[in-house]
Design a protein around this motif. Structure first.
Motif, short mmCIF file in Angstrom:
data_model
loop_
_atom_site.label_atom_id
_atom_site.label_comp_id
_atom_site.label_asym_id
_atom_site.label_seq_id
_atom_site.Cartn_x
_atom_site.Cartn_y
_atom_site.Cartn_z
N PHE A 274 10.00 7.07 6.81
CA PHE A 274 10.96 8.07 6.35
C PHE A 274 12.04 7.47 5.46
N ALA A 275 12.38 6.21 5.66
CA ALA A 275 13.37 5.55 4.78
C ALA A 275 12.80 5.47 3.36
N ARG A 276 11.53 5.17 3.24
CA ARG A 276 10.87 5.10 1.93
C ARG A 276 10.83 6.50 1.30
N GLU B 257 12.87 8.95 1.86
CA GLU B 257 14.24 9.28 1.45
C GLU B 257 14.60 8.59 0.14
N ALA B 258 14.20 7.34 0.00
CA ALA B 258 14.48 6.60 -1.24
C ALA B 258 13.77 7.24 -2.43
N ILE B 259 12.54 7.67 -2.23
CA ILE B 259 11.80 8.34 -3.31
C ILE B 259 12.46 9.66 -3.65
N SER B 260 12.80 10.45 -2.63
CA SER B 260 13.46 11.74 -2.85
C SER B 260 14.80 11.58 -3.55
N ASP B 261 15.54 10.55 -3.18
CA ASP B 261 16.84 10.29 -3.83
C ASP B 261 16.68 9.95 -5.30
N ARG B 262 15.61 9.22 -5.64
CA ARG B 262 15.38 8.82 -7.03
C ARG B 262 14.75 9.94 -7.87
N LEU B 263 14.10 10.90 -7.17
CA LEU B 263 13.45 12.03 -7.84
C LEU B 263 13.94 13.35 -7.21
N PRO B 264 15.23 13.62 -7.34
CA PRO B 264 15.78 14.80 -6.66
C PRO B 264 15.12 16.09 -7.14
N ALA C 114 1.91 12.61 -5.10
CA ALA C 114 1.47 12.29 -3.75
C ALA C 114 1.98 10.90 -3.42
N VAL C 115 2.74 10.81 -2.34
CA VAL C 115 3.34 9.53 -1.96
C VAL C 115 2.63 8.94 -0.75
N ALA C 116 2.56 7.62 -0.72
CA ALA C 116 1.99 6.90 0.41
C ALA C 116 3.13 6.41 1.27
N VAL D 244 0.81 -1.21 0.00
CA VAL D 244 0.00 0.00 0.00
C VAL D 244 0.84 1.27 0.00
N TYR D 245 2.12 1.17 0.29
CA TYR D 245 3.00 2.33 0.28
C TYR D 245 3.62 2.49 -1.10
N THR D 246 4.06 3.69 -1.39
CA THR D 246 4.66 3.97 -2.70
C THR D 246 5.98 3.24 -2.86
N ASP D 247 6.10 2.51 -3.95
CA ASP D 247 7.36 1.86 -4.29
C ASP D 247 8.26 2.90 -4.96
#
Length: 167
Positions: free
Chosen positions: A51-53, A55-62, A31-33, A11-14
């Motif tokens: 927050f780890a998820r 951070e991973a999303i932010s790192d992939r979409l700077p 909008a991220v889950a 259910v969370y954003t991959d």
């Protein structure tokens, strides 16, 4: 039969799917889950944002604008005020503001807090009607309600979202 999967992985954003989605759609923001939820009755226990998820999303979409839906804090002073003056908002809980502030520093540029605004408005109107039962003119009860909304929004901009002076 629709199967409801409740694990965070389903259910969370991959993070990888987020990149693919942004590239395919060209959307302006995403909008991220990560653990937020709509409404005043969000959590059975303590709020937990991944927050780890994030951070991973932010790192992939700077630099890409990320959004949190369902991120109201449900300020208890407004729940109590609403209930004191006839409301029945029991057990309402939200996302702690310190968690939202942390998310705002991790690529989230829009945080939806509609429930907090509605609580401020409703609690103020309820209080007004109990203290001034003779009043019926909307201008009389909407004036303090507008001020409560204004104060709530100013607080969120300055202290939670960290967006003061960035318009």
């Amino acid at each position: 039969v629709e199967e409801h999967v409740t694990s965070a992985e389903h259910v969370y954003t991959d993070p990888d799917e987020a990149v693919d989605f942004v590239e395919r759609t060209g959307c302006d923001s995403l909008a991220v889950a990560i653990g937020t939820s709509h409404g005043a009755y969000k959590f059975k226990g303590d709020a937990k944002l991944d927050f780890a998820r994030l951070e991973a999303i932010s790192d992939r979409l700077p630099g890409y604008p990320l959004v949190l839906h369902g991120a109201s804090s449900v300020p208890q002073e407004f729940v109590e005020l609403c209930n004191k003056y006839g409301g029945k908002v029991g057990g309402a809980r939200g996302v702690p503001e310190e968690m939202l502030r942390k998310a705002a520093g991790m690529g989230v540029c829009k945080i939806n807090v509609d429930t907090d605004i509605r609580l401020a408005l409703t609690a103020t109107i309820r209080q007004f009607f109990v203290e001034h039962p003779e009043q019926f003119d909307p201008r009389s009860y909407l004036a303090p309600a507008r001020e409560a909304v204004k104060a709530m929004v100013a607080h969120k901009i300055r202290n939670v979202m960290g967006s003061s002076g960035k318009a």
